[in-house]
Design an enzyme around this catalytic site. Structure first.
Site, PDB file in Angstrom:
ATOM      1  N   PHE A 150       1.009  -1.272   0.000  1.00 62.26           N
ATOM      2  CA  PHE A 150       0.017   0.041   0.006  1.00 62.26           C
ATOM      3  C   PHE A 150       0.881   1.402  -0.056  1.00 62.26           C
ATOM      4  O   PHE A 150       0.325   2.375   0.160  1.00 62.26           O
ATOM      5  CB  PHE A 150      -0.930  -0.006   1.103  1.00 62.26           C
ATOM      6  CG  PHE A 150      -1.882  -1.174   1.231  1.00 62.26           C
ATOM      7  CD1 PHE A 150      -2.988  -1.261   0.392  1.00 62.26           C
ATOM      8  CD2 PHE A 150      -1.941  -1.941   2.230  1.00 62.26           C
ATOM      9  CE1 PHE A 150      -3.679  -2.300   0.358  1.00 62.26           C
ATOM     10  CE2 PHE A 150      -2.786  -3.183   2.295  1.00 62.26           C
ATOM     11  CZ  PHE A 150      -3.665  -3.052   1.245  1.00 62.26           C
ATOM     12  N   HIS A 171      26.587  17.613   3.340  1.00 61.92           N
ATOM     13  CA  HIS A 171      27.025  18.781   2.568  1.00 61.92           C
ATOM     14  C   HIS A 171      26.591  18.820   1.230  1.00 61.92           C
ATOM     15  O   HIS A 171      27.510  18.989   0.022  1.00 61.92           O
ATOM     16  CB  HIS A 171      28.491  19.355   2.657  1.00 61.92           C
ATOM     17  CG  HIS A 171      28.919  19.562   4.149  1.00 61.92           C
ATOM     18  ND1 HIS A 171      29.261  20.730   4.735  1.00 61.92           N
ATOM     19  CD2 HIS A 171      29.189  18.730   5.144  1.00 61.92           C
ATOM     20  CE1 HIS A 171      29.688  20.608   5.967  1.00 61.92           C
ATOM     21  NE2 HIS A 171      29.420  19.440   6.213  1.00 61.92           N
ATOM     22  N   HIS A 173      22.446  23.805   1.983  1.00 69.57           N
ATOM     23  CA  HIS A 173      22.599  23.107   3.165  1.00 69.57           C
ATOM     24  C   HIS A 173      23.224  24.002   3.957  1.00 69.57           C
ATOM     25  O   HIS A 173      23.878  25.383   3.482  1.00 69.57           O
ATOM     26  CB  HIS A 173      23.576  21.878   3.289  1.00 69.57           C
ATOM     27  CG  HIS A 173      24.957  22.050   2.645  1.00 69.57           C
ATOM     28  ND1 HIS A 173      25.394  22.127   1.548  1.00 69.57           N
ATOM     29  CD2 HIS A 173      25.798  22.590   3.366  1.00 69.57           C
ATOM     30  CE1 HIS A 173      26.812  22.615   1.437  1.00 69.57           C
ATOM     31  NE2 HIS A 173      26.860  22.663   2.661  1.00 69.57           N
ATOM     32  N   ASP A 188      26.158  24.989   6.987  1.00 65.85           N
ATOM     33  CA  ASP A 188      27.460  24.502   7.626  1.00 65.85           C
ATOM     34  C   ASP A 188      27.270  24.897   9.195  1.00 65.85           C
ATOM     35  O   ASP A 188      26.827  26.269   9.494  1.00 65.85           O
ATOM     36  CB  ASP A 188      28.542  25.310   6.898  1.00 65.85           C
ATOM     37  CG  ASP A 188      28.797  24.551   5.870  1.00 65.85           C
ATOM     38  OD1 ASP A 188      28.131  23.583   5.315  1.00 65.85           O
ATOM     39  OD2 ASP A 188      29.946  24.943   5.348  1.00 65.85           O
ATOM     40  N   HIS A 228      31.649  21.950  11.854  1.00 63.24           N
ATOM     41  CA  HIS A 228      32.186  21.533  10.566  1.00 63.24           C
ATOM     42  C   HIS A 228      33.650  21.966  10.561  1.00 63.24           C
ATOM     43  O   HIS A 228      34.432  21.280   9.714  1.00 63.24           O
ATOM     44  CB  HIS A 228      31.531  22.442   9.508  1.00 63.24           C
ATOM     45  CG  HIS A 228      31.862  21.886   7.967  1.00 63.24           C
ATOM     46  ND1 HIS A 228      32.367  20.894   7.750  1.00 63.24           N
ATOM     47  CD2 HIS A 228      32.122  22.814   7.090  1.00 63.24           C
ATOM     48  CE1 HIS A 228      32.598  20.757   6.362  1.00 63.24           C
ATOM     49  NE2 HIS A 228      32.646  22.119   6.037  1.00 63.24           N
ATOM     50  N   HIS A 243      34.786  29.611   6.064  1.00 64.59           N
ATOM     51  CA  HIS A 243      34.729  28.610   7.110  1.00 64.59           C
ATOM     52  C   HIS A 243      35.404  28.810   8.455  1.00 64.59           C
ATOM     53  O   HIS A 243      34.765  28.779   9.545  1.00 64.59           O
ATOM     54  CB  HIS A 243      35.228  27.464   6.493  1.00 64.59           C
ATOM     55  CG  HIS A 243      34.270  26.568   5.346  1.00 64.59           C
ATOM     56  ND1 HIS A 243      34.710  27.091   4.101  1.00 64.59           N
ATOM     57  CD2 HIS A 243      33.412  25.600   5.457  1.00 64.59           C
ATOM     58  CE1 HIS A 243      33.517  26.269   3.418  1.00 64.59           C
ATOM     59  NE2 HIS A 243      32.932  25.447   4.060  1.00 64.59           N
TER      60      HIS A 243
HETATM   61 MN    MN Z   1      29.030  22.814   3.658  1.00 64.95          MN
END
Ligand code: MN
Length: 259
Positions: free
Chosen positions: A58, A69, A73, A75, A79, A207
């Site tokens: 079903f 990543h 998305h 971060d 990370h 980053h």
């Molecule tokens: Mn990333």
């Protein structure tokens, strides 16, 4: 009227529009490819378990396989080595994930130079025109790169010298991290650093500085052309993956239509 009721009324009469800034997630969504000797994440894929058949008469359902990543998305601080003691993606406070959007358009510069890096003076010029960067807000970098978001090769734009995609200079990344009250930044490219971010000091400065200062980064945004420079509200909805360093996220903007 409460503020929530006012917002709901605006949604009901379409004077408030929802703009989806998310790249749809599939096996063909472009992903970052690190050079040797680094290890890469897997791409997104669906693995069918049943489709209204014997294993599930079903229903249809899948397992999903994905790197953290992948696609649009966010971060989280953990990370990066500079944020290793910080939030994982599950513990980012939700109030940091909803806030005002500041859209900075650098399409003209990027058209001339795909390696364009945003400088502090570009942000200062934006502030002169639009007012100070908003507290708890998001600086969204409009580069025009979302037009490549369906094609791995043009999205990464790589040659022998590496990937050529726009981003943010080390000086501007440090300034955003330390001198603003932003929640973070959002870009249209595959990663929050420029394609040649490894050559900067420190390597991958967005980053390094943002994640090290409890600020966050969103990648692979699209439809930023449908947002005003100021006045939109950003909503970022990552999965609360415990110990996760990132999560594919649905990202929306709420925009007041001019009356
Ligand atoms: Mn990333």
């Amino acid at each position: 009227m409460t503020a929530v009721n006012a917002l709901l009324a605006g949604l009901a009469d379409s004077s408030v529009r929802i703009v989806d800034l998310t790249n749809p997630l599939s096996a063909s969504t472009p992903t970052l490819k690190l050079p040797e000797p680094f290890a890469n994440l897997i791409d997104f894929s669906l693995d069918k378990v049943s489709e209204y058949d014997e294993p599930g008469p079903f229903w249809k359902h899948h397992n999903i396989h994905t790197g953290e990543h992948v696609g649009t998305h966010i971060d989280a601080p953990v990370h990066w080595v500079s944020g290793r003691e910080g939030h994982d993606v599950a513990s980012i406070p939700p109030e940091r994930l909803i806030g005002p959007a500041a859209v900075l358009d650098v399409r003209e510069q990027v058209e001339k130079d795909p390696d364009f890096l945003l400088q502090i003076e570009d942000i200062r010029a934006w502030e002169t025109a639009n007012g100070p960067l908003p507290e708890n807000g998001w600086l969204l970098l409009r580069t025009g790169w979302d037009r490549f978001s369906q094609d791995q090769e043009s999205f990464l734009n790589a040659d022998d010298t590496g990937s050529h995609t726009p981003g943010i200079s080390a000086e501007a990344a440090l300034w955003i991290a330390e001198q603003t009250s932003l929640s973070g930044i959002g870009v249209e490219t595959v990663g929050i650093d420029a394609g040649r971010g490894a050559e900067l000091d420190p390597p991958f400065p967005v980053h390094y500085h943002l994640l090290g200062n409890d600020k966050y980064g969103i990648t692979s945004l699209q439809n930023l052309d449908k947002l005003p420079s100021v006045g939109a509200m950003l909503v970022v909805a990552p999965l609360p993956i415990v110990d996760g360093t990132a999560s594919p996220s649905r990202v929306y903007a709420l925009v007041q239509d001019p009356a």
